[in-house]
Design a protein around this motif. Structure first.
Motif, PDB file in Angstrom:
ATOM      1  N   LEU A  68      52.535  42.257  45.380  1.00 56.24           N
ATOM      2  CA  LEU A  68      51.270  41.797  45.946  1.00 56.24           C
ATOM      3  C   LEU A  68      50.698  40.589  45.216  1.00 56.24           C
ATOM      4  CD1 LEU A  68      49.578  45.226  46.731  1.00 56.24           C
ATOM      5  CD2 LEU A  68      50.463  43.555  48.367  1.00 56.24           C
ATOM      6  N   ALA A  69      51.175  40.329  44.014  1.00 55.69           N
ATOM      7  CA  ALA A  69      50.710  39.139  43.293  1.00 55.69           C
ATOM      8  C   ALA A  69      51.281  37.862  43.885  1.00 55.69           C
ATOM      9  CB  ALA A  69      51.071  39.240  41.813  1.00 55.69           C
ATOM     10  N   ILE A  70      52.265  37.998  44.785  1.00 59.70           N
ATOM     11  CA  ILE A  70      52.861  36.828  45.451  1.00 59.70           C
ATOM     12  C   ILE A  70      52.228  36.692  46.835  1.00 59.70           C
ATOM     13  CG2 ILE A  70      55.004  35.773  46.254  1.00 59.70           C
ATOM     14  CD1 ILE A  70      56.482  37.654  44.317  1.00 59.70           C
ATOM     15  N   PRO A  71      51.557  35.587  47.130  1.00 59.76           N
ATOM     16  CA  PRO A  71      50.902  35.434  48.440  1.00 59.76           C
ATOM     17  C   PRO A  71      51.909  35.511  49.590  1.00 59.76           C
ATOM     18  CG  PRO A  71      50.169  33.731  46.900  1.00 59.76           C
ATOM     19  CD  PRO A  71      51.334  34.412  46.260  1.00 59.76           C
ATOM     20  N   HIS A  72      51.581  36.264  50.620  1.00 61.17           N
ATOM     21  CA  HIS A  72      52.484  36.346  51.773  1.00 61.17           C
ATOM     22  C   HIS A  72      51.757  36.183  53.109  1.00 61.17           C
ATOM     23  CE1 HIS A  72      51.658  40.875  51.100  1.00 61.17           C
ATOM     24  NE2 HIS A  72      50.942  40.497  52.153  1.00 61.17           N
ATOM     25  N   LYS A  73      50.485  35.793  53.084  1.00 65.22           N
ATOM     26  CA  LYS A  73      49.747  35.650  54.343  1.00 65.22           C
ATOM     27  C   LYS A  73      50.386  34.617  55.263  1.00 65.22           C
ATOM     28  CE  LYS A  73      45.381  35.705  54.746  1.00 65.22           C
ATOM     29  NZ  LYS A  73      43.946  35.433  54.644  1.00 65.22           N
ATOM     30  N   PRO A 132      46.337  44.789  51.825  1.00 60.57           N
ATOM     31  CA  PRO A 132      45.360  44.135  50.943  1.00 60.57           C
ATOM     32  C   PRO A 132      45.218  42.633  51.105  1.00 60.57           C
ATOM     33  CG  PRO A 132      47.262  44.911  49.713  1.00 60.57           C
ATOM     34  CD  PRO A 132      47.370  45.503  51.070  1.00 60.57           C
ATOM     35  N   GLN A 133      46.305  41.919  51.341  1.00 57.67           N
ATOM     36  CA  GLN A 133      46.181  40.455  51.409  1.00 57.67           C
ATOM     37  C   GLN A 133      45.489  39.984  52.688  1.00 57.67           C
ATOM     38  OE1 GLN A 133      49.431  37.996  50.304  1.00 57.67           O
ATOM     39  NE2 GLN A 133      50.029  39.240  48.549  1.00 57.67           N
ATOM     40  N   HIS A 134      45.346  40.884  53.665  1.00 58.20           N
ATOM     41  CA  HIS A 134      44.650  40.520  54.894  1.00 58.20           C
ATOM     42  C   HIS A 134      43.278  41.177  55.010  1.00 58.20           C
ATOM     43  CE1 HIS A 134      48.891  39.688  55.942  1.00 58.20           C
ATOM     44  NE2 HIS A 134      48.387  38.739  56.725  1.00 58.20           N
ATOM     45  N   GLU A 135      43.143  42.403  54.507  1.00 60.83           N
ATOM     46  CA  GLU A 135      41.947  43.189  54.813  1.00 60.83           C
ATOM     47  C   GLU A 135      41.077  43.544  53.615  1.00 60.83           C
ATOM     48  OE1 GLU A 135      41.083  43.715  57.827  1.00 60.83           O
ATOM     49  OE2 GLU A 135      42.918  43.051  58.838  1.00 60.83           O
ATOM     50  N   ALA A 136      41.667  43.797  52.460  1.00 58.54           N
ATOM     51  CA  ALA A 136      40.905  44.342  51.331  1.00 58.54           C
ATOM     52  C   ALA A 136      40.011  43.291  50.688  1.00 58.54           C
ATOM     53  CB  ALA A 136      41.853  44.930  50.286  1.00 58.54           C
ATOM     54  N   ALA A 137      38.854  43.729  50.226  1.00 61.09           N
ATOM     55  CA  ALA A 137      37.918  42.848  49.517  1.00 61.09           C
ATOM     56  C   ALA A 137      37.189  43.668  48.465  1.00 61.09           C
ATOM     57  CB  ALA A 137      36.915  42.220  50.487  1.00 61.09           C
ATOM     58  N   ARG A 138      36.933  43.046  47.334  1.00 64.14           N
ATOM     59  CA  ARG A 138      36.221  43.736  46.263  1.00 64.14           C
ATOM     60  C   ARG A 138      34.900  43.039  45.982  1.00 64.14           C
ATOM     61  NH1 ARG A 138      38.927  42.223  40.365  1.00 64.14           N
ATOM     62  NH2 ARG A 138      38.970  39.956  40.622  1.00 64.14           N
ATOM     63  N   ALA A 139      33.970  43.794  45.450  1.00 64.24           N
ATOM     64  CA  ALA A 139      32.671  43.240  45.073  1.00 64.24           C
ATOM     65  C   ALA A 139      32.776  42.551  43.720  1.00 64.24           C
ATOM     66  CB  ALA A 139      31.621  44.344  45.017  1.00 64.24           C
ATOM     67  N   VAL A 140      32.323  41.303  43.661  1.00 64.69           N
ATOM     68  CA  VAL A 140      32.266  40.556  42.408  1.00 64.69           C
ATOM     69  C   VAL A 140      30.885  39.910  42.309  1.00 64.69           C
ATOM     70  CG1 VAL A 140      34.744  40.110  42.313  1.00 64.69           C
ATOM     71  CG2 VAL A 140      33.261  38.521  43.501  1.00 64.69           C
ATOM     72  N   LYS A 141      30.587  39.358  41.156  1.00 61.82           N
ATOM     73  CA  LYS A 141      29.274  38.745  40.963  1.00 61.82           C
ATOM     74  C   LYS A 141      29.423  37.336  40.417  1.00 61.82           C
ATOM     75  CE  LYS A 141      28.769  41.172  36.524  1.00 61.82           C
ATOM     76  NZ  LYS A 141      29.677  42.310  36.684  1.00 61.82           N
ATOM     77  N   ARG A 142      28.405  36.531  40.655  1.00 64.49           N
ATOM     78  CA  ARG A 142      28.363  35.161  40.170  1.00 64.49           C
ATOM     79  C   ARG A 142      26.910  34.716  40.139  1.00 64.49           C
ATOM     80  NH1 ARG A 142      30.486  32.321  45.700  1.00 64.49           N
ATOM     81  NH2 ARG A 142      28.655  32.816  46.941  1.00 64.49           N
ATOM     82  N   ARG A 143      26.645  33.660  39.459  1.00 68.78           N
ATOM     83  CA  ARG A 143      25.294  33.095  39.464  1.00 68.78           C
ATOM     84  C   ARG A 143      25.016  32.463  40.819  1.00 68.78           C
ATOM     85  NH1 ARG A 143      22.463  33.097  34.896  1.00 68.78           N
ATOM     86  NH2 ARG A 143      23.591  33.472  32.930  1.00 68.78           N
TER      87      ARG A 143
END
Length: 571
Positions: A68-73, A132-143
Motif C-alpha cells: 500500500l505504500a506504492i501508489p496504484h490509483k 484505502p488508496q481510493h476511500e480511506a481518510a484519516r483525521a489530521v490537524k494543521r494550523r
C-alpha cells in the motif's frame, strides 16, 4: 504446533516419575515445566519453530504495508495485483499454522494462532474491503490558513494530503470545536482538523506513515470507517467539505461507549481501571492455581481437588469455574486495553516529538481518540441481554474485521435486504471469532485441545441471539405489556449467565484451560503476594512475588542455514 490434536480428554501423567502426592504439591509449576520441555524438545528435533519478529508477522502486517505504500490509483495493473498480495498473505499465514510455530510461553503459543488468523483477517480487510488508496481518510490537524494550499490525494489537490483553500473556511472553527480539553488547546492555538486521503503524491516516508497508521486502526477511531459502536465524528460529507466535524462527535455512543473531556478525568479513570483489574486478575490467578482443573482442563483427574472445592456440588463448582474464567478474561482484557490507551496517550502527549507524532499518528494526543474499551454492563447486558453482551458490552476491537466479508459483498450489490445483512453479519462475526480461537488452540503446546470447541461455543451464541430477538419480536407483535425494569434486568442477567455458562463451560472454557493459559503469569509482579495478602498455597510458590522467569523475555535467534529471514526476536 498441535499437529496431532486428539479429541479425548485424557493426557498421561505430565511427569510419570513423580508420584501423584508429590505432584499435587505444586501441580501448575510441574505442568508448565513439562509443556516447556515438550516444546524445546520439538525445537531441537526440528518439529517446531519459534515465534519470531518480524518474520512471524510478515503476512498480516508487513506485506500489506509495503504494497500500500506504492501508489496504484493510476496504475490499474498494480491495483489488480492486490489479489496476488492477498494470496501470498493467505499462503504465509497457513504456513505459520502448519510449520509448528509456537512458544514455550503458553500465552504466546496460543497467541501465535490468533496472530496468524486475525492478522490475516485484518490484512485482507485493509487490502480488499477498505480500499484505502481510493476511500480511506484519516483525521489530521494543521494550523489554519487563508491562502491557497496544496491539495489531497482524493482528486481535490496535488495529493500530499492537504486540501486546497482559497479563502478562510468559516466552518472550520465550528468543525474543530473544543469537544474536550485536548482539542480546546488546539483551537486556542488556531489548529483545525481535516480529512487526509492517501497521499499519493507525497514522499515514500509520508505514504509509509499514513499506511502504518491505517494498519493499527483496528477500531477505525480517527478514520472515516470508524466502528458505529464507538463515539466518533461523522465521515466526510459534501456539506462539511474537507473539515473533520468534531462538533458532531457524541459524548456517548449508542452502545454506551464514552469519551472523556478532561485529561485529568481520563488519566484517573484509566489508572483506576488498571489498578483494580490488576488486583482482580492477580486474585483470579491465585484462585486458579489451587484448582487442578485450571492447569489441565477436564483431564485433571486423578489429581485431587482441595477439600473446600471437593465439598462443593458439581454444578456449583462448574459455575464457579465459569465465573472465575469470565472475570479473569474480562479483567485481563480491560487491564491491557486501558494500559495501552494510557501509555499511548501519555507518550503521544508528553514524550514523542511533534514531527514523529504528525507522521505516524497525528491525533493520538487528543482525548476523543480513546473511547472506553468496554460498554456499560447495565445498558447492554441487563437491558439488552445476549445481543447487548456481544454487541455493546464486550470490547469491539475486532468488529470491523469480523464484519468485513459481508461489507465486501454488500459493496458489490449482494444482500439488499436489511434483515439478511444483519443475520449474515452476525454469522460472520461469530464464525471468524471462532476461527481465531481455534487457531490458538491449534498452535498451543498441549495436545488435548479441541479446535472444534470454539465453533460450538460461538455457534451457540449466534443461536442464542437469534432466539432472543425472535422472542422479543413476537412479544412486540402481540403488544404484550413490557415487564418492570427490575424483572427484565434480573431475567436478562440469569439468561445471559446461564446461556454462556452452559454453552461455554464444556467447550470454550475447557479448551482455554486445556491450552494451559491459566499457567501464564499476567504481570511480572503479583501485588497480593507482594503485600502479603494472599498466596497460592502451593509448595515453593509462597512469597514469590516476582513471577516472570527467562521464558517471559524475548531473545535474539538466528535463522537456520539458508533461511536467514526466520531469525529475529523470538517470544
Amino acid at each position: 504446533m498441535n499437529n496431532n490434536n486428539n479429541n479425548n480428554n485424557t493426557i498421561p501423567n505430565p511427569l510419570p516419575e513423580i508420584t501423584l502426592q508429590e505432584t499435587s504439591k505444586n501441580l501448575p509449576a510441574l505442568i508448565l515445566s513439562h509443556y516447556r520441555s515438550i516444546f524445546h524438545a520439538k525445537i531441537s528435533t526440528g518439529q517446531a519453530k519459534y515465534f519470531v519478529l518480524p518474520y512471524s508477522i510478515l503476512a498480516p502486517t508487513i506485506l500489506p504495508i509495503i504494497y500500500l505504500a506504492i501508489p496504484h490509483k493510476n496504475r490499474p495493473w498494480l491495483y489488480q495485483a492486490r489479489w496476488a498480495v492477498a494470496a501470498l498473505m493467505v499462503g504465509l499465514s497457513v504456513d505459520l499454522l502448519v510449520d509448528g510455530t509456537s512458544s514455550a510461553n503458553v500465552v504466546v503459543a496460543y497467541g501465535t494462532g490468533l496472530v496468524a488468523v486475525w492478522g490475516l483477517i485484518w490484512g485482507l480487510t485493509v487490502l480488499l474491503v477498505l480500499d484505502p488508496q481510493h476511500e480511506a481518510a484519516r483525521a489530521v490537524k494543521r494550523r489554519k490558513r487563508t491562502a491557497a494550499a496544496v491539495g489531497n490525494g482524493n482528486g481535490n489537490g496535488n495529493g500530499n494530503g492537504h486540501v486546497a483553500r482559497v479563502k478562510e473556511d468559516k466552518g472550520a472553527a465550528a468543525s474543530s470545536a473544543a469537544i474536550d480539553e485536548s482539542v480546546a488547546r488546539l483551537v486556542q492555538d488556531e489548529y483545525e482538523h481535516y480529512w487526509q486521503y492517501y497521499p499519493a503524491d507525497g514522499s515514500l516516508l509520508e505514504r509509509l506513515g499514513w499506511v502504518m497508521d491505517l494498519s493499527v486502526a483496528l477500531k477505525g477511531i480517527g478514520w472515516n470507517f470508524a466502528s458505529s459502536a464507538l463515539p466518533h465524528p461523522p465521515p466526510p460529507s459534501p456539506n462539511d467539505g474537507p473539515s473533520v466535524n468534531l462538533s458532531q462527535t457524541p459524548q456517548i455512543s449508542r452502545t454506551g461507549s464514552t469519551r472523556h473531556q478532561t485529561i485529568s478525568s481520563f488519566l484517573l479513570n484509566r489508572a483506576s481501571h488498571i489498578i483494580i483489574t490488576l488486583l482482580v486478575l492477580d486474585l483470579c490467578t491465585l484462585i486458579a492455581r489451587r484448582d487442578p482443573y485450571f492447569a489441565l482442563g477436564p483431564s485433571y483427574p486423578p489429581f485431587q481437588l482441595p477439600p473446600y472445592l471437593a465439598s462443593l456440588h458439581p454444578e456449583v463448582l462448574s459455575l464457579a469455574r465459569s465465573l472465575t474464567t469470565f472475570i479473569a478474561l474480562l479483567s485481563g482484557l480491560d487491564f491491557y486495553l486501558n494500559l495501552h490507551q494510557l501509555i499511548t496517550f501519555f507518550s503521544s502527549t508528553y514524550l514523542l516529538p511533534a514531527s514523529l507524532l504528525n507522521w505516524s499518528a497525528p491525533c493520538a494526543d487528543e482525548l476523543w481518540q480513546y473511547p472506553s474499551p468496554f460498554g456499560p454492563f447495565v445498558l447492554n447486558v441487563l437491558d439488552n441481554g445476549l445481543t447487548g453482551f456481544w454487541g455493546g458490552f464486550w470490547h469491539q476491537t475486532f468488529r470491523i474485521g469480523f464484519t468485513a466479508p459481508v461489507t465486501f459483498l454488500t459493496q458489490r450489490g449482494y444482500f439488499e435486504q436489511k434483515m439478511t445483512r444483519q443475520i449474515l453479519t452476525l454469522a460472520s462475526a461469530f464464525t471468524l471469532s471462532a476461527c481465531i480461537h481455534a487457531a490458538g488452540a491449534w498452535t498451543c503446546v498441549p495436545e488435548q485441545t479441541r479446535i472444534y470447541a470454539p465453533f460450538v461455543f460461538f455457534g451457540f451464541s449466534f443461536i442464542g441471539i437469534l432466539a432472543e430477538q425472535t422472542l422479543w419480536g413476537y412479544l412486540k407483535s402481540w403488544r404484550c405489556e413490557p415487564p418492570p425494569t427490575w424483572s427484565r434486568r434480573v431475567g436478562n442477567l440469569v439468561w445471559v449467565t446461564g446461556w454462556l455458562h452452559f454453552t461455554g463451560r464444556w467447550t470454550f472454557i475447557d479448551d482455554l484451560c486445556s491450552a494451559g493459559l491459566f499457567l501464564f503469569e499476567p504481570m511480572p509482579i503479583s501485588p497480593l503476594r507482594w503485600l502479603g495478602v494472599m498466596d497460592s498455597g502451593l509448595e515453593g510458590d509462597d512469597g514469590k512475588w516476582w513471577r516472570w522467569d527467562e521464558e517471559y523475555r524475548g531473545r535474539w535467534v538466528s535463522g537456520l542455514e539458508g533461511r536467514w529471514w526466520e531469525g529475529g526476536l523470538r517470544l
